[in-house]
Design a protein around this motif. Structure first.
Motif, short mmCIF file in Angstrom:
data_model
loop_
_atom_site.label_atom_id
_atom_site.label_comp_id
_atom_site.label_asym_id
_atom_site.label_seq_id
_atom_site.Cartn_x
_atom_site.Cartn_y
_atom_site.Cartn_z
N THR A 64 0.83 -1.21 0.00
CA THR A 64 0.00 0.00 0.00
C THR A 64 0.86 1.26 0.00
OG1 THR A 64 -1.52 -1.26 1.39
CG2 THR A 64 -1.93 1.09 1.20
N MET B 77 1.90 3.82 -3.28
CA MET B 77 1.44 5.22 -3.23
C MET B 77 2.61 6.18 -3.39
SD MET B 77 -1.57 5.56 -0.42
CE MET B 77 -0.79 4.70 0.88
N SER C 268 -5.15 3.42 5.94
CA SER C 268 -5.53 4.84 6.00
C SER C 268 -4.36 5.66 6.54
CB SER C 268 -6.76 5.02 6.89
OG SER C 268 -6.48 4.68 8.23
N HIS D 220 -1.85 6.09 3.87
CA HIS D 220 -2.34 7.08 2.91
C HIS D 220 -2.04 8.50 3.38
CE1 HIS D 220 -6.27 9.30 1.72
NE2 HIS D 220 -5.34 9.62 0.88
N GLU E 115 1.12 11.42 1.82
CA GLU E 115 1.01 12.82 1.39
C GLU E 115 2.06 13.67 2.09
OE1 GLU E 115 -3.03 14.23 1.68
OE2 GLU E 115 -3.77 12.53 0.53
N TYR F 123 -9.71 2.12 -3.04
CA TYR F 123 -8.33 1.63 -2.86
C TYR F 123 -7.67 1.36 -4.22
CZ TYR F 123 -4.45 -1.28 -1.12
OH TYR F 123 -3.20 -1.80 -0.84
N LEU G 48 -6.67 5.49 -4.19
CA LEU G 48 -5.64 5.52 -3.15
C LEU G 48 -4.27 5.07 -3.65
CD1 LEU G 48 -6.33 5.43 0.36
CD2 LEU G 48 -4.85 3.53 -0.19
N GLY H 281 -2.49 7.37 -5.94
CA GLY H 281 -2.15 8.70 -5.41
C GLY H 281 -3.14 9.77 -5.85
#
Ligand SMILES: Cc1cc2nc3c(=O)[nH]c(=O)nc-3n(C[C@H](O)[C@H](O)[C@H](O)COP(=O)(O)OP(=O)(O)OC[C@H]3O[C@@H](n4cnc5c(N)ncnc54)[C@H](O)[C@@H]3O)c2cc1C
Length: 415
Positions: free
Chosen positions: A11, A15, A301, A304, A308, A386, A390, A393
């Motif tokens: 994950t 990302m 989450s 995620h 950023e 997802y 997600l 990106g």
């Protein structure tokens, strides 16, 4: 040309590859990502696989399709990280040098940590659902199981998605009701915590749900061993819990490459600055997702929100600017409560899960800490989000990396 190397294409790593490829000048930076597998698993789906709610195809895809074309993908096992020499050794003797490293090797289950757990009864009447193989084997078992004592057990914290075992117990209640055999199944939830969850405020709501669904709770249970010959788990205080079917969440640990490289703690998690996501030991090494030792949930989450913030910090690091201590530990989790309903919880390093609305303050449409059908639909819709947003990106409207404090009854916790 400089090299940015990402370890792990789960994950968090996927990302980061997508975020950074859009931000770094291609004539100056080559991005490389390494993972041992080609398949990317949607791990939250492992909760649904045992109950035949999701199929196998809904929880896995070819992971290379989510890696941007400009990023070099190496499918190999990582053998050793050598931060003093700015290089990584891969299986087969290949060495990859880097200027900047991102560790995103996640966490995995270690049933071998508990005596008797992964012995001869592993995946016969002792199951995990934290792996694809475990969730599939459990599904096959549940399809033919005729009832008895079902024990849902957590070995020790931290575990990824700490609400998942509770969700499993709630879904098991619904599953057996729907099969018309709930009266043949006694469900017990066994945890090392003193309540259902790590956060007292959410634990209250969740303890109540266990009671309502007639799921017995055994708390403060620190397992010593599994007596697989007599079907019982035994803790250090000699408390015994009998089972016919044991569904356990074994110890969660960082990958063994972290141990081999000497850069982790006892559970192979990497010491990470909780605000900037920089390694505490090596300034050109950053850590993200489950691989960190941060005091927040190990959750997609979280990865995620971290992605950023880490993207901005990597740009700052490259420009020689000061890093921002911007990550606040924000975690956001749907909690399946069975019967087509779910709760939603939102918290960070300093605020307990609170009541309120999400993602838009005062509007919602989702309500925090309250069971609803909308939250359940939100959890199911998240699979689409997802795969389509997600991982790639793509920004998710109204959902911010920092916890939004507006319109919430906030309660501060000690950190
Ligand atoms: C049952 C279950 C339910 C969950 N439910 C939720 C949920 O509802 N909401 C939520 O937010 N999160 C949930 N999660 C947690 C979420 O899936 C993880 O927190 C998230 O995937 C972490 O991302 P990561 O990139 O850190 O690790 P991962 O996605 O696990 O990726 C790590 C990658 O590193 C690779 N790797 C590791 N070591 C090596 C090596 N030595 N060589 C090569 N490659 C290596 C692995 O192959 C893997 O691809 C759930 C997890 C489980 C198991």
């Amino acid at each position: 040309m400089k090299n940015l190397l990402i370890l792990g294409a789960g994950t968090a790593g996927t990302m980061m590859a997508n975020h950074l490829t859009k931000k770094l000048p291609k004539q100056e930076w080559q991005i490389t990502i390494v993972d041992q597998h080609e398949t990317h698993y949607y791990q939250p789906g492992f909760l649904f696989l045992p109950f035949d709610i999701y199929t196998e195809d809904q929880v896995k895809k070819d992971g290379t399709k989510f890696i941007p074309k400009s990023v070099e993908y190496i499918q190999k096992k990582i053998e050793l990280i050598q931060p003093e020499a700015n290089c990584v050794q891969l299986e087969g003797g290949e060495q990859v040098n880097y200027d900047l490293l991102i560790i995103a090797t996640g966490s995995t289950i270690a049933p071998e940590e508990i005596e008797g757990m992964d012995g001869p009864m592993w995946h016969k009447n002792i199951f995990d659902f934290y792996t694809y193989e475990g969730a599939k084997a459990l599904r096959d078992k549940l399809r033919e199981w005729e009832g008895g004592k079902l024990v849902v057990h957590v070995t020790e914290m931290p575990i990824k998605c700490p609400v998942a075992p509770l969700e499993f117990a709630f879904l098991a209640d619904s599953y057996f009701k729907n099969k018309g055999m709930r009266d043949k199944v006694e469900i017990t939830y066994v945890t090392p915590l003193d309540g259902a969850f790590t956060k007292p405020r959410a634990a209250k709501a969740l303890d109540y749900l266990l009671e309502e669904k007639d799921i017995k709770e055994v708390t403060s249970f620190n397992i010593e061993r599994v007596d697989y010959e007599n079907n019982k788990i035994i803790d250090y205080a000699d408390v015994e819990v009998e089972y016919d079917l044991l569904v356990t969440v074994p110890t969660n640990m960082g990958d063994s490459v972290i141990e081999r490289s000497g850069i982790g703690d006892d559970l192979n998690f990497v010491s990470t600055n909780k605000g900037s996501l920089q390694s505490k030991e090596y300034e050109n090494v950053f850590v993200i997702g489950d691989a960190t030792n941060l005091p927040t949930s190990k959750a997609g989450s979280v990865a995620h929100f971290e992605a950023e913030i880490l993207t901005e910090n990597i740009l700052r690091y490259i420009k020689g600017e000061q890093l921002e201590e911007a990550f606040d530990g924000h975690a956001n989790c749907f909690v399946e409560t069975g019967n087509g309903k779910a709760l939603l919880i939102d918290f960070n390093y300093v605020h307990e899960p609170v009541e309120g609305t999400f993602p838009i303050p005062g509007i919602g449409p989702l309500r925090l800490l309250k069971e609803s059908k909308a939250n359940h639909l939100g959890k199911l819709a998240f699979r689409w989000v997802y795969w389509n947003m997600l991982l790639k990106g793509v920004p998710i409207p109204f959902v911010s990396a920092k916890m939004n404090e507006k319109g919430k009854k906030l309660e501060t916790v000690n950190t």
